[in-house]
Design a protein around this motif. Structure first.
Motif, PDB file in Angstrom:
ATOM      1  N   ASN A   6      25.646   2.515  28.458  1.00 31.34           N
ATOM      2  CA  ASN A   6      25.399   2.197  29.870  1.00 31.34           C
ATOM      3  C   ASN A   6      26.691   2.050  30.678  1.00 31.34           C
ATOM      4  O   ASN A   6      26.866   1.089  31.437  1.00 31.34           O
ATOM      5  N   SER A   8      29.280   2.556  33.538  1.00 28.17           N
ATOM      6  CA  SER A   8      29.365   2.865  34.967  1.00 28.17           C
ATOM      7  C   SER A   8      30.799   2.621  35.423  1.00 28.17           C
ATOM      8  O   SER A   8      31.527   1.816  34.830  1.00 28.17           O
ATOM      9  N   ASN A  26      27.540   6.655  36.471  1.00 28.41           N
ATOM     10  CA  ASN A  26      26.381   5.793  36.650  1.00 28.41           C
ATOM     11  C   ASN A  26      25.525   5.761  35.386  1.00 28.41           C
ATOM     12  O   ASN A  26      24.826   6.713  35.068  1.00 28.41           O
ATOM     13  N   ASP A  27      25.640   4.668  34.622  1.00 32.93           N
ATOM     14  CA  ASP A  27      24.780   4.397  33.476  1.00 32.93           C
ATOM     15  C   ASP A  27      24.834   5.516  32.423  1.00 32.93           C
ATOM     16  O   ASP A  27      23.815   6.060  32.021  1.00 32.93           O
ATOM     17  N   GLY A  64      29.031  -1.762  31.246  1.00 33.44           N
ATOM     18  CA  GLY A  64      28.773  -1.086  29.985  1.00 33.44           C
ATOM     19  C   GLY A  64      29.765  -1.435  28.897  1.00 33.44           C
ATOM     20  O   GLY A  64      30.741  -2.172  29.123  1.00 33.44           O
TER      21      GLY A  64
END
Length: 248
Positions: A6, A8, A26-27, A64
């Motif tokens: 995850n 970012s 993003n993620d 993340g």
């Protein structure tokens, strides 16, 4: 094994009306298994080089975690990340006036090394060792020569993960053909380590085990070469191919 969980990354700038945050990644969740040759491709501005720098520790994610062999290395800087086993090769290799190629390879290896030992790494990347071992790493070397010398230093380090950011940038066709041969050899000899390359080049995509397409800071496609590459073939470039993949 490298695991991105995850991830970012954003930057804050002034748009004239006040502070504005721009999301570059993003993620992102991605696993790079051991003994794997991975190519990350996609449109310019999609976040590929930023992702490579985050893996190397040059940039830190805003969210993340990054795990290397199960160990959380998210907060480690570039030096600590290198010690943990991650190598990074820049688009434009750094020139070191006054430092010879032999010195650079010794520094990369982090151990005492005879000229003969260092020459083996130069031979691995297709350079005649006697012509280069005592050369300075300066402007007298071409872009292709610098790229191959940098790869020789990566080989000398023997790291768990080697990351190359657009290695084809700034070199001529002859040097590119030689670079492909070097990567093909690295892929054939890969053992208990992984290689990740940021590239648009079809020749490099063709030798990947896994292809990841990054677009607008997100993973648009990911999988074995046999599954992802057919969607890229027949389009003008990997950049345009991303439009095909993401329009389905």
């Amino acid at each position: 094994m490298l695991e991105l969980q995850n991830i970012s990354f954003g930057v804050t700038g002034d748009n004239g009306l006040g502070a504005e945050k721009k999301e570059i990644l993003n993620d992102i969740s991605l696993t790079i298994e051991d003994n794997t040759f991975v190519v990350i491709t996609g449109p310019n501005g999609g976040g590929k080089s930023t992702l490579a720098k985050i893996i190397a520790g040059i940039e830190k994610p805003t969210a993340g975690r990054i795990l290397l062999d199960g160990e959380d290395v998210t907060e480690l800087g570039v030096t600590e990340r290198a010690k943990a086993g991650i190598s990074f090769a820049f688009q434009q290799p750094v020139r070191f006036k006054g430092i010879q190629v032999l010195d650079l390879i010794r520094l990369a290896a982090g151990r005492r090394m005879t000229p003969s030992d260092a020459c083996q790494y130069l031979s691995e990347v297709g350079l005649c060792a006697k012509d280069y071992i005592n050369r300075e790493v300066n402007a007298s070397l071409s872009g292709g020569e610098l790229k191959r010398i940098e790869i020789a230093t990566v080989l000398a380090r023997g790291t768990r993960l080697s990351v190359f950011d657009e290695p084809e940038a700034g070199i001529d066709l002859w040097s590119f053909q030689n670079l492909i041969q070097v990567f093909e050899k690295m892929r054939a000899q890969i053992h208990d380590s992984s290689i990740m390359i940021i590239s648009h080049q079809e020749r490099i995509l063709e030798i990947a085990d896994k292809i990841v397409v990054l677009r607008d800071g997100q993973i648009a496609a990911s999988g074995p070469r046999e599954e992802v590459l057919p969607a890229l073939i027949g389009t003008p470039s990997a950049v345009e191919a991303c439009k095909v993949l993401t329009s389905k």
